[in-house]
Design a protein around this motif. Structure first.
Motif, PDB file in Angstrom:
ATOM      1  N   SER A 162       3.280   1.363  -6.810  1.00  0.00           N
ATOM      2  CA  SER A 162       1.686   1.073  -6.424  1.00  0.00           C
ATOM      3  C   SER A 162       2.014  -0.112  -5.252  1.00  0.00           C
ATOM      4  CB  SER A 162       0.904   0.180  -7.231  1.00  0.00           C
ATOM      5  OG  SER A 162      -0.126  -0.376  -6.773  1.00  0.00           O
ATOM      6  N   VAL A 163       1.338   0.166  -4.269  1.00  0.00           N
ATOM      7  CA  VAL A 163       1.203  -0.857  -3.120  1.00  0.00           C
ATOM      8  C   VAL A 163       1.049  -2.096  -3.374  1.00  0.00           C
ATOM      9  CG1 VAL A 163       0.800   0.837  -1.072  1.00  0.00           C
ATOM     10  CG2 VAL A 163      -1.053  -0.081  -2.390  1.00  0.00           C
ATOM     11  N   HIS A 164       0.448  -2.500  -4.571  1.00  0.00           N
ATOM     12  CA  HIS A 164      -0.052  -3.641  -4.996  1.00  0.00           C
ATOM     13  C   HIS A 164       1.188  -4.369  -5.834  1.00  0.00           C
ATOM     14  CE1 HIS A 164      -4.031  -2.560  -3.892  1.00  0.00           C
ATOM     15  NE2 HIS A 164      -4.290  -1.885  -4.720  1.00  0.00           N
ATOM     16  N   GLN A 165       2.235  -3.515  -5.681  1.00  0.00           N
ATOM     17  CA  GLN A 165       3.443  -4.222  -6.380  1.00  0.00           C
ATOM     18  C   GLN A 165       4.391  -4.876  -5.397  1.00  0.00           C
ATOM     19  OE1 GLN A 165       3.666  -0.690  -9.336  1.00  0.00           O
ATOM     20  NE2 GLN A 165       4.459  -2.541 -10.588  1.00  0.00           N
ATOM     21  N   MET A 166       3.820  -4.767  -4.266  1.00  0.00           N
ATOM     22  CA  MET A 166       4.618  -5.177  -3.241  1.00  0.00           C
ATOM     23  C   MET A 166       5.409  -6.637  -3.468  1.00  0.00           C
ATOM     24  SD  MET A 166       5.665  -4.089  -0.308  1.00  0.00           S
ATOM     25  CE  MET A 166       7.035  -4.664   0.298  1.00  0.00           C
ATOM     26  N   ARG A 167       4.925  -7.437  -4.162  1.00  0.00           N
ATOM     27  CA  ARG A 167       5.509  -8.730  -4.213  1.00  0.00           C
ATOM     28  C   ARG A 167       6.799  -8.623  -5.308  1.00  0.00           C
ATOM     29  NH1 ARG A 167       7.290 -12.332  -2.409  1.00  0.00           N
ATOM     30  NH2 ARG A 167       7.475 -14.076  -4.234  1.00  0.00           N
ATOM     31  N   HIS A 168       6.510  -7.631  -6.312  1.00  0.00           N
ATOM     32  CA  HIS A 168       7.565  -7.271  -7.132  1.00  0.00           C
ATOM     33  C   HIS A 168       8.906  -6.680  -6.601  1.00  0.00           C
ATOM     34  CE1 HIS A 168       8.845  -5.925 -11.525  1.00  0.00           C
ATOM     35  NE2 HIS A 168       9.606  -6.584 -11.074  1.00  0.00           N
ATOM     36  N   LEU A 198      -4.005   9.795   8.280  1.00  0.00           N
ATOM     37  CA  LEU A 198      -3.722   8.410   8.975  1.00  0.00           C
ATOM     38  C   LEU A 198      -4.229   7.303   8.420  1.00  0.00           C
ATOM     39  CD1 LEU A 198      -5.551  10.158  12.240  1.00  0.00           C
ATOM     40  CD2 LEU A 198      -3.248   9.731  11.967  1.00  0.00           C
ATOM     41  N   GLN A 199      -4.944   7.410   7.337  1.00  0.00           N
ATOM     42  CA  GLN A 199      -5.444   6.375   6.642  1.00  0.00           C
ATOM     43  C   GLN A 199      -4.047   6.009   5.723  1.00  0.00           C
ATOM     44  OE1 GLN A 199      -8.241   7.695   3.722  1.00  0.00           O
ATOM     45  NE2 GLN A 199      -8.349   5.750   2.693  1.00  0.00           N
ATOM     46  N   GLY A 200      -3.204   6.608   5.223  1.00  0.00           N
ATOM     47  CA  GLY A 200      -2.040   6.795   4.305  1.00  0.00           C
ATOM     48  C   GLY A 200      -1.103   5.878   5.698  1.00  0.00           C
ATOM     49  N   LEU A 201      -1.114   6.505   6.774  1.00  0.00           N
ATOM     50  CA  LEU A 201      -0.098   5.996   7.750  1.00  0.00           C
ATOM     51  C   LEU A 201      -0.303   4.397   8.104  1.00  0.00           C
ATOM     52  CD1 LEU A 201       2.167   6.391   9.796  1.00  0.00           C
ATOM     53  CD2 LEU A 201       0.396   7.259  11.496  1.00  0.00           C
ATOM     54  N   GLU A 202      -1.622   4.083   8.081  1.00  0.00           N
ATOM     55  CA  GLU A 202      -1.918   2.652   8.375  1.00  0.00           C
ATOM     56  C   GLU A 202      -1.480   1.810   7.282  1.00  0.00           C
ATOM     57  OE1 GLU A 202      -6.275   1.166   9.031  1.00  0.00           O
ATOM     58  OE2 GLU A 202      -5.974   2.702  10.130  1.00  0.00           O
ATOM     59  N   VAL A 203      -1.346   2.253   5.883  1.00  0.00           N
ATOM     60  CA  VAL A 203      -0.951   1.678   4.854  1.00  0.00           C
ATOM     61  C   VAL A 203       0.672   1.515   4.854  1.00  0.00           C
ATOM     62  CG1 VAL A 203      -0.737   1.660   2.256  1.00  0.00           C
ATOM     63  CG2 VAL A 203      -2.857   2.424   3.151  1.00  0.00           C
ATOM     64  N   MET A 204       1.031   2.648   5.259  1.00  0.00           N
ATOM     65  CA  MET A 204       2.441   2.655   5.461  1.00  0.00           C
ATOM     66  C   MET A 204       3.100   1.551   6.592  1.00  0.00           C
ATOM     67  SD  MET A 204       4.233   4.975   3.640  1.00  0.00           S
ATOM     68  CE  MET A 204       3.322   4.546   2.238  1.00  0.00           C
ATOM     69  N   PHE A 205       2.121   1.586   7.841  1.00  0.00           N
ATOM     70  CA  PHE A 205       2.810   0.363   8.748  1.00  0.00           C
ATOM     71  C   PHE A 205       2.558  -0.948   8.396  1.00  0.00           C
ATOM     72  CE2 PHE A 205       1.678   3.794  12.209  1.00  0.00           C
ATOM     73  CZ  PHE A 205       3.007   3.936  12.568  1.00  0.00           C
ATOM     74  N   ASP A 206       1.567  -1.042   7.527  1.00  0.00           N
ATOM     75  CA  ASP A 206       1.446  -2.559   6.767  1.00  0.00           C
ATOM     76  C   ASP A 206       2.545  -2.859   5.959  1.00  0.00           C
ATOM     77  OD1 ASP A 206      -0.678  -3.901   7.561  1.00  0.00           O
ATOM     78  OD2 ASP A 206      -1.930  -3.613   5.506  1.00  0.00           O
ATOM     79  N   LEU A 207       3.072  -2.000   5.242  1.00  0.00           N
ATOM     80  CA  LEU A 207       4.062  -2.206   4.295  1.00  0.00           C
ATOM     81  C   LEU A 207       5.457  -2.288   5.135  1.00  0.00           C
ATOM     82  CD1 LEU A 207       3.478   0.643   1.894  1.00  0.00           C
ATOM     83  CD2 LEU A 207       2.984  -1.680   1.490  1.00  0.00           C
ATOM     84  N   ALA A 208       5.536  -1.682   6.196  1.00  0.00           N
ATOM     85  CA  ALA A 208       6.748  -1.641   6.984  1.00  0.00           C
ATOM     86  C   ALA A 208       7.318  -2.745   7.404  1.00  0.00           C
ATOM     87  CB  ALA A 208       6.645  -0.707   8.356  1.00  0.00           C
ATOM     88  N   ARG A 209       6.375  -3.922   7.887  1.00  0.00           N
ATOM     89  CA  ARG A 209       6.860  -5.079   8.253  1.00  0.00           C
ATOM     90  C   ARG A 209       7.670  -5.925   7.004  1.00  0.00           C
ATOM     91  NH1 ARG A 209       2.638  -8.603   6.371  1.00  0.00           N
ATOM     92  NH2 ARG A 209       0.912  -7.377   5.390  1.00  0.00           N
ATOM     93  N   HIS A 210       7.444  -5.475   5.867  1.00  0.00           N
ATOM     94  CA  HIS A 210       8.145  -6.202   4.774  1.00  0.00           C
ATOM     95  C   HIS A 210       9.638  -5.606   4.848  1.00  0.00           C
ATOM     96  CE1 HIS A 210       4.787  -7.787   2.743  1.00  0.00           C
ATOM     97  NE2 HIS A 210       4.126  -6.961   3.166  1.00  0.00           N
ATOM     98  N   PHE A 211      10.049  -4.698   5.621  1.00  0.00           N
ATOM     99  CA  PHE A 211      11.356  -4.216   5.558  1.00  0.00           C
ATOM    100  C   PHE A 211      12.077  -4.225   6.968  1.00  0.00           C
ATOM    101  CE2 PHE A 211       8.595  -1.964   2.140  1.00  0.00           C
ATOM    102  CZ  PHE A 211       9.520  -2.447   1.203  1.00  0.00           C
ATOM    103  N   PRO A 212      12.933  -4.965   7.023  1.00  0.00           N
ATOM    104  CA  PRO A 212      13.566  -5.297   8.553  1.00  0.00           C
ATOM    105  C   PRO A 212      14.637  -3.992   8.748  1.00  0.00           C
ATOM    106  CG  PRO A 212      14.459  -6.817   6.827  1.00  0.00           C
ATOM    107  CD  PRO A 212      13.521  -6.260   6.307  1.00  0.00           C
ATOM    108  N   ASP A 213      15.292  -3.281   7.625  1.00  0.00           N
ATOM    109  CA  ASP A 213      16.072  -2.439   7.876  1.00  0.00           C
ATOM    110  C   ASP A 213      15.351  -1.024   8.150  1.00  0.00           C
ATOM    111  OD1 ASP A 213      18.234  -4.235   7.731  1.00  0.00           O
ATOM    112  OD2 ASP A 213      18.035  -3.822   5.436  1.00  0.00           O
ATOM    113  N   LEU A 214      14.267  -0.934   8.032  1.00  0.00           N
ATOM    114  CA  LEU A 214      13.517   0.476   8.129  1.00  0.00           C
ATOM    115  C   LEU A 214      13.968   1.277   9.287  1.00  0.00           C
ATOM    116  CD1 LEU A 214      11.342   1.344   6.055  1.00  0.00           C
ATOM    117  CD2 LEU A 214       9.574   0.888   7.673  1.00  0.00           C
ATOM    118  N   SER A 215      14.034   2.624   9.059  1.00  0.00           N
ATOM    119  CA  SER A 215      14.555   3.515  10.166  1.00  0.00           C
ATOM    120  C   SER A 215      13.363   4.801  10.185  1.00  0.00           C
ATOM    121  CB  SER A 215      16.037   3.899  10.097  1.00  0.00           C
ATOM    122  OG  SER A 215      16.159   4.677   8.935  1.00  0.00           O
TER     123      SER A 215
END
Ligand SMILES: *Cc1c(COP(=O)(O)O)cnc(C)c1O
Length: 404
Positions: A162-168, A198-215
């Motif tokens: 779940s995207v809500h488990q990001m902290r974990h 596109l809605q999903g992509l928005e969520v993904m971009f939001d998550l992306a900033r948590h991962f510096p090694d993302l390719s």
């Protein structure tokens, strides 16, 4: 070369190889692949064929020749992929509810790993730390797809974290030093609306900033193909344009150039497939006229399993007057392929063809009622190639141990 096989060609194949018969048209697969490549030419896109749709080794090899990667959901699919010539780096392993040992085996092979569970993430991080980059499958809580059974990104779905488990996730990543190179979502099948992606992509971009090694960001699949005459298909040109814009924007804002990955299954092979059966019996009842064919849900389960629509034509009598039929199988259980279907007058012995039979057709077939699985034929460069022979009586005994 035409992308559609003619009635005459299909009848020729049925006569040559017998029925029930699955036929796949290579040029149609190629055409679909090229549509995707063209639509996403403005992005750094990679396509991994989701081989659970149709995994005959020849189809895998053909996908490899076209330049696709491979998306696998079991370690055996991974091994089939290696056998077909895919390099580990062009294989993506996206399992769900598998034993950790299967993940380890995939890691040893060196494929891209998609982890969809906190407990696996923890085990993997503890064991391998920063030595092997992984991808995380998220559940974005988006309702996409044709119906509930084939939707995978909603709140009740077993798939993804779940995207809500990001902290974990962050806690695990930080304390185990895990390297996250990709994030993934796959919200289901038959998504006709570009906005769901596109809605999903928005969520993904939001998550992306948590991962510096993302390719890369993997947007899964779910591209819809037309099944019925007036059915729509996902507008991949529009999607490609929108996704391209979004990634360029992201690059401008963050300075990170990342790839977008997709895992099309149905989009590549559904329309390339034909399933030919023979009308065994016509039965007039007080309520309808049944056509009973020499197959059933043991060979094509989609209509019964998902209420899927498959267009059917009587290729033996295409000019006959139209009548309304109920098309059923020969399995001793209700196995209705189609109700109230207009077909050109069907006589016993006529060949009927089911369209869109390339994806999840043969692949979901079984030996129920002790029937043989059908043969498979590949139509390529104007030639017909038998790529799986019809089963025989001995096959029903294979692996049985007679002890009494
Ligand atoms: C099944 C599956 C796909 C393919 O879905 P289609 O609707 O056939 O395109 C892609 N990705 C994953 C993870 C899947 O499980």
């Amino acid at each position: 070369m035409s992308e559609k096989l003619t009635h005459k060609q299909l009848i020729g194949l049925a006569n040559e190889f017998g029925t029930p018969l699955y036929v796949y048209h290579a040029e149609k697969i190629k055409a679909q692949f090229e549509i995707l490549q063209h639509a996403f030419k403005s992005t750094n896109a990679r396509f991994f064929y989701a081989c659970k749709a149709l995994s005959n080794i020849n189809i895998l090899k053909y996908m490899h020749q076209l330049g696709a990667g491979l998306d696998c959901v079991s370690i055996n699919e991974v091994k089939l992929g290696l056998g077909a010539g895919f390099l580990p780096e062009n294989i993506l392993f996206t399992p769900n509810s598998v034993d950790f040992s299967e993940i380890q085996e995939a890691k040893e092979i060196g494929v891209n790993l998609n982890i969809d569970n906190i407990s696996i993430l923890e085990q993997f991080g503890n064991r391998y730390g920063n030595t092997y980059s992984i991808c995380i499958r998220f559940n974005p809580h988006i309702m996409g797809g044709g119906n509930y059974k084939i939707s995978t990104g909603h709140i009740d779905s077993k798939f993804g974290i779940s995207v809500h488990q990001m902290r974990h996730i962050e806690r695990i990543v930080k304390s185990t030093k895990l390297k996250v190179k990709g994030i993934h979502m796959h919200t289901g099948s038959d998504i006709k609306d570009v906005s769901v992606f596109l809605q999903g992509l928005e969520v993904m971009f939001d998550l992306a900033r948590h991962f510096p090694d993302l390719s890369f960001i993997d947007l899964g699949s779910g591209f819809k193909v037309p099944y019925d005459h007036d059915d729509v298909t996902t507008d991949v040109e529009l999607l490609g344009k929108k996704v391209g814009e979004a990634f360029h924007q992201y690059e401008k804002e963050t300075g990170n150039k990342i790839e977008v990955w997709f895992e099309p299954g149905k989009y590549l092979v559904s329309e390339a497939g034909y399933f030919i059966v023979k009308a065994n019996v016509i039965k007039q009842t007080t309520a309808t006229v049944f056509v009973g064919v020499n197959s059933g849900f043991n060979h094509l389960i989609r209509p019964m399993f998902y209420e899927a629509y498959h267009h059917i034509e009587n290729i033996s009598n295409p000019k006959g007057s139209e009548r309304i039929y109920t098309v059923v199988g020969n399995i001793c259980e209700t196995d209705t392929f189609a109700w109230d279907r207009k077909l050109n007058d069907v006589k016993e012995g006529d060949y009927l063809v089911f369209y869109n039979a390339g994806a999840y057709g043969f692949e979901m077939s079984s030996n129920y009622n002790s029937r043989f699985k059908p043969a498979e034929v590949l139509f390529k460069d104007g030639k017909t190639l038998l790529i799986r022979k019809r089963e025989q009586f001995e096959d029903l005994f294979r692996n049985q141990i007679e002890v009494i």
